[in-house]
Design a protein around this motif. Structure first.
Motif, PDB file in Angstrom:
ATOM      1  N   LYS A  25       0.848  -1.196   0.000  1.00 60.16           N
ATOM      2  CA  LYS A  25       0.000   0.000   0.000  1.00 60.16           C
ATOM      3  C   LYS A  25       0.880   1.242   0.000  1.00 60.16           C
ATOM      4  O   LYS A  25       2.071   1.158   0.268  1.00 60.16           O
ATOM      5  N   GLU A  27       0.986   5.480   1.122  1.00 53.68           N
ATOM      6  CA  GLU A  27       0.390   6.597   1.857  1.00 53.68           C
ATOM      7  C   GLU A  27       0.876   7.899   1.221  1.00 53.68           C
ATOM      8  O   GLU A  27       2.084   8.072   1.028  1.00 53.68           O
ATOM      9  N   THR A  43       4.290   0.708   2.065  1.00 56.50           N
ATOM     10  CA  THR A  43       4.452  -0.443   2.959  1.00 56.50           C
ATOM     11  C   THR A  43       4.721  -1.655   2.082  1.00 56.50           C
ATOM     12  O   THR A  43       3.996  -1.883   1.100  1.00 56.50           O
ATOM     13  N   GLY A  48       6.225  -5.783   5.639  1.00 58.67           N
ATOM     14  CA  GLY A  48       5.448  -4.731   6.290  1.00 58.67           C
ATOM     15  C   GLY A  48       6.309  -3.505   6.547  1.00 58.67           C
ATOM     16  O   GLY A  48       5.895  -2.546   7.193  1.00 58.67           O
ATOM     17  N   GLN A  49       7.541  -3.544   6.010  1.00 60.34           N
ATOM     18  CA  GLN A  49       8.463  -2.422   6.206  1.00 60.34           C
ATOM     19  C   GLN A  49       7.944  -1.159   5.502  1.00 60.34           C
ATOM     20  O   GLN A  49       7.354  -1.260   4.411  1.00 60.34           O
ATOM     21  N   GLU A  50       8.166   0.019   6.107  1.00 61.24           N
ATOM     22  CA  GLU A  50       7.764   1.273   5.481  1.00 61.24           C
ATOM     23  C   GLU A  50       8.965   1.914   4.799  1.00 61.24           C
ATOM     24  O   GLU A  50      10.054   1.986   5.382  1.00 61.24           O
TER      25      GLU A  50
ATOM     26  N   GLY B   4       0.986  -5.188   8.699  1.00 61.80           N
ATOM     27  CA  GLY B   4       0.656  -3.828   8.300  1.00 61.80           C
ATOM     28  C   GLY B   4      -0.298  -3.798   7.124  1.00 61.80           C
ATOM     29  O   GLY B   4      -0.577  -2.751   6.564  1.00 61.80           O
ATOM     30  N   VAL B   5      -0.791  -4.986   6.690  1.00 63.11           N
ATOM     31  CA  VAL B   5      -1.725  -4.991   5.553  1.00 63.11           C
ATOM     32  C   VAL B   5      -2.962  -5.779   5.989  1.00 63.11           C
ATOM     33  O   VAL B   5      -2.822  -6.846   6.612  1.00 63.11           O
ATOM     34  N   GLU B  27      -4.448   6.876   1.762  1.00 56.67           N
ATOM     35  CA  GLU B  27      -3.828   5.566   1.648  1.00 56.67           C
ATOM     36  C   GLU B  27      -4.366   4.900   0.375  1.00 56.67           C
ATOM     37  O   GLU B  27      -5.589   4.845   0.194  1.00 56.67           O
TER      38      GLU B  27
END
Lengths: 73, 73
Positions: A25, A27, A43, A48-50, B4-5, B27
């Protein structure tokens, strides 16, 4: 108390590698009173790392266009 | 364990009113194995409330373009 919005810039460095297919995803945070820069934070799928992306980079704009145009899987 | 998803669609209804100027961040969630629809979720400035936007609505596309093109405040 931050209402879901950061009180400072979240990005220092941006990812230069084309990681489009790893993105779960994205942002988009418009410039605001706390951060003068528009910020784009992706992400990643597996970890799940940003990761921060450069709003000016053509490949980033392409990734966002692709997400918006791909209505269904 | 969701990294995170989300493991399902997050949007049922989408906001039809043009709320562009109330948006603190957006998002973009591409369609994935858990949700067949591309989803766009905006966080509102004052309340931090999350609102789903219609990826097909022209005003939503304009809001996103504006965020991407406005590099600095």
């Amino acid at each position: 108390m931050s209402l879901g919005v950061e009180l400072h810039c979240r990005c220092i460095l941006t990812e230069s590698k084309h990681i489009g297919r790893h993105i779960a995803k994205v942002e988009l945070i418009p410039a605001n009173s706390h951060c003068e820069e528009t910020e784009i934070i992706a992400t990643l799928k597996n970890t799940g790392q940003e990761v921060c992306l450069d709003p000016e980079a053509p490949w980033v704009k392409k990734v966002i266009q692709k997400i918006l145009s791909s209505k269904r899987r």
